[in-house]
Each structure stands twice: as structure tokens, then as C-alpha cells.
Design an enzyme around this catalytic site. Structure first.
Site, mmCIF file in Angstrom:
data_model
loop_
_atom_site.group_PDB
_atom_site.id
_atom_site.type_symbol
_atom_site.label_atom_id
_atom_site.label_comp_id
_atom_site.label_asym_id
_atom_site.label_seq_id
_atom_site.Cartn_x
_atom_site.Cartn_y
_atom_site.Cartn_z
ATOM 1 N N SER A 205 -15.016 2.459 -1.015
ATOM 2 C CA SER A 205 -13.655 2.412 -0.496
ATOM 3 C C SER A 205 -12.914 3.705 -0.826
ATOM 4 C CB SER A 205 -12.932 1.175 -1.031
ATOM 5 O OG SER A 205 -13.527 0.007 -0.527
ATOM 6 N N LYS B 204 11.347 -10.082 7.079
ATOM 7 C CA LYS B 204 11.748 -9.453 5.832
ATOM 8 C C LYS B 204 11.029 -10.128 4.653
ATOM 9 C CE LYS B 204 14.107 -6.949 2.937
ATOM 10 N NZ LYS B 204 13.796 -5.514 2.785
#
Length: 318
Positions: free
Chosen positions: A124, A176
């Protein structure tokens, strides 16, 4: 007369003792200055004056590491550093952390030969950092790859129901602070996160395509999160050579004109030297307690550092 002779002898003994302790004090002060200077300058004192190949270890979970970035910049500026080996042993970490180190390595590689030497693992974001070098060396049994990005978050709504806990919230818009572990994830929220992940994934794939001798379709075929042994990675052009530090040095000597007699010197993090300074003291305590390593290293040993990663993550773990 006898008394005066005894006094003279006593005075001579006293002078010798005073001379001994003065010399001892000067020696102790000098050692203290050297140790403190070595600590402040990251163990470079007395080493970087001569031409050498620098080695930097990048281990554990990758995050935005200001000290490491500063060290890489010092390597770039040092006239005595003729080449750099990145000794990588990392499962990855935050994508932003990998990006910052990638860019620092590219600035360094623009002026000096840089090789990556993979130990057990470069996956990764760890592989992202390795790909910033101009030559990647891996062991036959190293683990390489896991090209991709992920976001993980818990859903504790079932536990809250069992405990009788209800969350009240008022927010400006539905997305949100979402996704949240306190609410079931909606399809709209999943679409938002997936769009963000795919954008970072495309960026990661483009980096690998740019840095490796691979076409975009070839990178896409490898960028499904798969991991490979060093031998498999060599066949797939994710690494350039099998071996270790000697092979990394050999590449610099054969292709970059680096002198064959240069020593490899590790540039350590600040505070890593000296028994009573920085992490070494914690390490000594950890060893006394029978722990594998202390401090941050011990956190990496048990995997606890992965619990505190923020943002998009490029991380491989079994």
C-alpha cells in the site's frame, strides 16, 4: 621535621587527586557535549563528514512524519551523501502520509541516486514510497503490492440499542459528519465515500504507472489490492531486482557511478541515540520488562497505531 614532611606528602596527594578529578570532569563534559550534539543532529556528528551512502529506515505504519521529511531534506542538501537507500518495512498507512514522503523522495532522487530495499513488507503506502525510488530491491519472500485505498468505520448502532443509548443531532446538511458510527450508513453516504476513494485510487495508479515500466492496463490488472512475493513482484515489474542492501549498493556503483568503497551509514531519527536519551531509554525499559520493543515501536508491534489513522488509508493487513 617529620610533621612537615608528612604535610608535604599530603599536599602532593591532594594535588594529584584534584588533578585527577579535574581531568575526569573535563572528559565527562566533553562526552556529554558529543552525546548531546549527536542527539540534536540525529546521530550525524562525526559520520557525515566523509563521503558515504546514507540509509534511512521507513518502518511501521506511515503517517505524515515531519522529522522524517526533514531528514530526507538534509540528505538532499548534504554534499557527503553520494547515494541513499530507503530500507522499507511497512504495511502502509495514511495516503496523505505516503504522498508527503513520496514527494520528498522524488526531490531527493532528482539530485542523488535513491534505491529502495524492501525487507519483510512494502505494501500500500509502503509500496507507494518504494516506487518513488529509482530502483527497488526486494527479498524473494518479501510481501509487495496491495495497491489501493480504503476507508473503514465502525457501526455501533446495534450496541447503542442494547444499551438504550440514543444520539440526538442537528446539522446543516444530511452528509455533514457522515458516515458516522452512530448512524446506519445510507446509500448517498456510501456513494460520497466511494467517489473520494476512487479519486485517490486513480491518483495512486497513475503514480505507479509513472514510476514503473508498466502501461496503464498492466497497472490496473495489478492494482486490485493483491499482494505478491518478491519473486512474483519481479515478474510483474513491481520491483527491479531480488536481494538486499548489497544489491542496492551494487546498482548505484554499476549504473550511477557511486564509488564502490563508500560505507553505508544509517541516518537515524533525532533522539534515537544514547541509552539515556529519547526512545533509547524507553527501549531499554521495554527490554528490561521483556517486551519486544518499547514506546512507538511497541505500539507498532501490537498494531495499536492503526487504530488512530485519520483520512484515507492505504494499508495492508492480514
Amino acid at each position: 621535621m617529620s610533621t612537615r614532611a608528612d604535610d608535604l606528602i599530603d599536599r602532593r596527594h591532594l594535588r594529584r587527586k584534584l588533578t585527577f578529578w579535574r581531568v575526569a570532569a573535563i572528559v565527562i563534559a566533553a562526552v556529554g557535549i558529543v552525546v548531546a550534539s549527536a542527539w540534536i543532529y540525529g546521530g550525524e556528528l562525526g559520520v557525515t563528514a566523509a563521503n558515504h551512502i546514507a540509509k534511512v529506515k521507513i518502518e511501521g505504519t506511515i503517517t505524515e512524519d515531519d522529522e522524517l521529511l526533514e531528514r530526507l531534506e538534509k540528505l538532499r542538501q548534504s554534499a557527503s551523501v553520494k547515494g541513499v537507500i530507503l530500507a522499507i518495512d511497512s504495511p502502509g498507512g495514511t495516503t496523505a502520509g505516503g504522498e508527503a514522503i513520496f514527494e520528498a523522495v522524488r526531490r531527493l532522487a532528482a539530485e542523488k541516486p535513491v534505491a529502495a530495499q524492501v525487507g519483510t513488507l512494502a505494501a500500500s503506502a509502503g509500496y507507494m514510497v518504494a516506487s518513488a525510488s529509482d530502483h527497488i530491491v526486494a527479498r524473494q519472500s518479501s510481501i509487495v503490492g496491495s495497491i489501493g485505498v480504503l476507508v473503514q468505520f465502525p457501526d455501533i448502532t446495534g450496541l447503542m440499542d442494547k444499551l438504550g443509548i440514543k444520539l440526538e443531532e442537528i446539522k446543516s446538511s444530511p452528509l455533514k459528519a457522515e458516515p458516522s458510527p452512530f448512524n446506519p450508513t445510507s446509500e448517498e453516504e456510501r456513494a460520497m465515500i466511494r467517489s473520494m476513494i476512487l479519486d485517490s485510487y486513480d491518483w495512486f495508479v497513475d503514480l505507479v504507472e509513472e514510476r514503473r515500466p508498466l502501461t496503464k492496463p498492466e497497472v490496473m490488472a495489478l492494482a486490485d489490492g493483491s499482494i505478491f512475493t518478491g519473486r512474483q513482484a519481479l515478474e510483474r515489474k513491481l520491483v527491479d531486482e531480488l536481494g538486499g542492501e548489497n544489491e542496492a549498493v551494487g546498482w548505484m556503483v554499476k549504473t550511477k557511478g557511486v564509488a564502490a568503497d563508500l560505507k553505508v551509514v544509517e541516518w537515524k531519527a533525532k533522539g534515537s541515540g544514547g541509552l539515556f536519551l529519547g526512545s533509547s531509554l524507553a527501549q531499554a525499559v521495554g527490554q528490561a520488562l521483556g517486551l519486544p520493543r518499547a514506546g512507538a515501536d511497541f505500539m507498532r508491534e501490537i498494531g495499536a497505531d492503526r487504530l488512530f489513522l485519520d483520512g484515507l488509508v492505504s494499508l495492508w493487513h492480514p
